[in-house]
Write a protein that holds these residues in place. Structure first.
Motif, PDB file in Angstrom:
ATOM      1  N   PRO A 182       0.569  -1.527   0.145  1.00  0.00           N
ATOM      2  CA  PRO A 182       0.005  -0.006  -0.211  1.00  0.00           C
ATOM      3  C   PRO A 182       0.830   1.349   0.097  1.00  0.00           C
ATOM      4  O   PRO A 182       1.919   1.274   0.846  1.00  0.00           O
TER       5      PRO A 182
ATOM      6  N   ARG B  81       0.658   4.438   1.321  1.00  0.00           N
ATOM      7  CA  ARG B  81       1.067   4.855   2.396  1.00  0.00           C
ATOM      8  C   ARG B  81       2.007   4.773   3.812  1.00  0.00           C
ATOM      9  O   ARG B  81       2.847   5.518   4.665  1.00  0.00           O
TER      10      ARG B  81
ATOM     11  N   ASP C 155       5.250   7.111   2.751  1.00  0.00           N
ATOM     12  CA  ASP C 155       4.710   8.125   4.537  1.00  0.00           C
ATOM     13  C   ASP C 155       4.852   7.877   5.547  1.00  0.00           C
ATOM     14  O   ASP C 155       5.301   8.840   5.707  1.00  0.00           O
TER      15      ASP C 155
ATOM     16  N   VAL D 196      -4.547   5.695  -3.405  1.00  0.00           N
ATOM     17  CA  VAL D 196      -5.747   6.165  -2.908  1.00  0.00           C
ATOM     18  C   VAL D 196      -5.434   6.479  -1.891  1.00  0.00           C
ATOM     19  O   VAL D 196      -6.290   7.778  -1.779  1.00  0.00           O
ATOM     20  N   ASP D 197      -3.974   5.676  -0.694  1.00  0.00           N
ATOM     21  CA  ASP D 197      -4.290   6.679   0.018  1.00  0.00           C
ATOM     22  C   ASP D 197      -3.047   7.386   0.583  1.00  0.00           C
ATOM     23  O   ASP D 197      -2.147   7.334   0.951  1.00  0.00           O
ATOM     24  N   TRP D 198      -2.206   7.623  -0.802  1.00  0.00           N
ATOM     25  CA  TRP D 198      -1.035   7.939  -0.786  1.00  0.00           C
ATOM     26  C   TRP D 198      -0.605   9.141  -1.733  1.00  0.00           C
ATOM     27  O   TRP D 198      -1.270   9.425  -2.791  1.00  0.00           O
ATOM     28  N   LYS D 199      -0.335  10.252  -1.640  1.00  0.00           N
ATOM     29  CA  LYS D 199      -0.186  11.577  -2.314  1.00  0.00           C
ATOM     30  C   LYS D 199       1.750  11.354  -2.963  1.00  0.00           C
ATOM     31  O   LYS D 199       2.346  11.334  -2.369  1.00  0.00           O
TER      32      LYS D 199
ATOM     33  N   ASP E 269      -5.557  -4.394   2.126  1.00  0.00           N
ATOM     34  CA  ASP E 269      -4.415  -3.817   1.972  1.00  0.00           C
ATOM     35  C   ASP E 269      -3.616  -4.809   0.342  1.00  0.00           C
ATOM     36  O   ASP E 269      -1.963  -4.561   0.513  1.00  0.00           O
TER      37      ASP E 269
ATOM     38  N   SER F 156      -2.187  -5.041  -2.450  1.00  0.00           N
ATOM     39  CA  SER F 156      -2.122  -3.772  -3.986  1.00  0.00           C
ATOM     40  C   SER F 156      -1.625  -4.702  -4.649  1.00  0.00           C
ATOM     41  O   SER F 156      -1.222  -4.163  -5.697  1.00  0.00           O
TER      42      SER F 156
END
Length: 341
Positions: free
Chosen positions: A99, A101, A104, A128-131, A255, A257
């Motif tokens: 995943p 995230r 980060d 989806v949950d990471w920039k 999770d 992925s």
């Protein structure tokens, strides 16, 4: 180009998946070097392999071996810290299979900000949950080996058979309950084959981690409902298992992925019923090669329908094979070249 790939996880090499079970991420790492070499690149691989060897045109070296001083492209597998494996690299790539995230975390983000690599993802679910926050990002869905794309033809099992390959913690408890309460009563002759190293070891009298003890007891108690436990095998035998199965039941996990084994079963022509979790929906053509079930009732009804209707299974199987036609590692290597240009 001179391309260096590096992984610091478990011992394996480019031959391992043919001989014994290997995780999907490790299989991907093992397959890409040869594909890059076939496209004319000079490829060096560093991981926990036992000794140096030349495999499919790529030079594999032990992790402790003498590393190159320079490379055109460094591909670090999973761990951002490996971006520093080679001091001088024209381009650095982080091939990420878990995943988003996790990137980060403070130490991971520091590595990314320092080296500014291309971040190579396996699925849209990872983003989806990471920039990315200014980093270059590429999507490289995993490809498949010929064992699954062009398997030796074997007969479909006479008795309707569902297969499960998910990690025991990824919804297996829920699935066994659903099988016992809903699916088996609807198709009493059907069998559920669970491929799990941990459960197989327990079935053979070995130990099992405490967190899985209650699940193991539930699985073994469900033998009266035709639940069987099998040891996972190398790629050739797993491709045969998928061909023999009428259906791949894939409970999934948020999770998950990558959904590697779902890709393999689809390529081998095994239809699937899945939950809309993680990357699983990206690996199928909903309504054509598989069904994405929105809830437990739909999952049970769809599974029962396919296990009870050979013609439905045959139609889904043909679409699954077609979906993955051409998804070779050579094609993936060509796609990667576009990112590296």
């Amino acid at each position: 180009m001179h391309i260096t790939l590096v992984d610091d996880s478990i011992p394996f090499d480019g031959y391992t998946a043919s001989a014994r079970p290997l995780g999907g991420a490790e299989k991907a790492f093992a397959a890409l070097p040869g594909a890059l070499a076939r496209r004319g690149h000079t490829v060096a691989v560093y991981n926990r392999c036992r000794w140096s060897m030349f495999i499919e045109g790529a030079q594999w070296e032990t992790f402790e071996g003498r590393r190159p001083l320079t490379t055109d492209v460094l591909i670090a597998f999973r761990k951002p810290a490996l971006l520093e494996f080679v001091r001088q690299a024209r381009k650095r790539v982080l091939w990420h299979t878990i995943p988003g995230r996790f990137l980060d975390r403070k130490d991971a983000r520091a590595m990314l900000d320092n080296h500014k690599p291309l971040v190579l993802l396996c699925s849209e679910a990872q983003a989806v949950d990471w920039k990315a926050r200014g980093l270059a990002v590429g999507l490289l869905p995993p490809a498949l080996k010929s064992d699954f794309l062009n398997p030796a033809q074997v007969e479909l099992a006479e008795v309707p058979r569902a297969i499960v390959t998910s990690h025991p913690r990824h919804g297996l408890d829920w699935l066994v309950d659903l099988w016992v309460e809903r699916i088996h009563p609807a198709v009493p002759a059907a069998e559920l084959h669970i491929h799990s190293m941990a459960l197989a070891a327990a079935a053979e009298g070995g130990g099992i981690e405490p967190a899985l003890e209650s699940l193991a007891a539930k699985v073994f108690a469900a033998s009266a409902q035709n639940v069987r436990v099998e040891r996972p095998q190398g790629d050739h035998l797993m491709a045969q298992a998928f061909q023999q199965a009428w259906l791949h039941l894939y409970p999934g996990h948020p999770d998950d992925s990558t959904a590697f084994t779902l890709m393999e079963s689809q390529a081998a022509g095994c239809p699937a019923v899945i939950r809309p979790l993680g990357a699983a929906p990206e690996r199928v053509a909903d309504g054509r090669s598989a069904y994405v079930a929105p809830d437990s009732d739909a999952f049970a009804n769809l599974a029962s329908t396919i296990l009870g209707n050979p013609s439905v299974r045959a139609s889904l199987s043909a679409e699954a094979r077609a979906l993955y036609g051409g998804r070779t590692w050579d094609a993936a290597a060509e796609r990667l070249e576009a990112f590296l240009a």
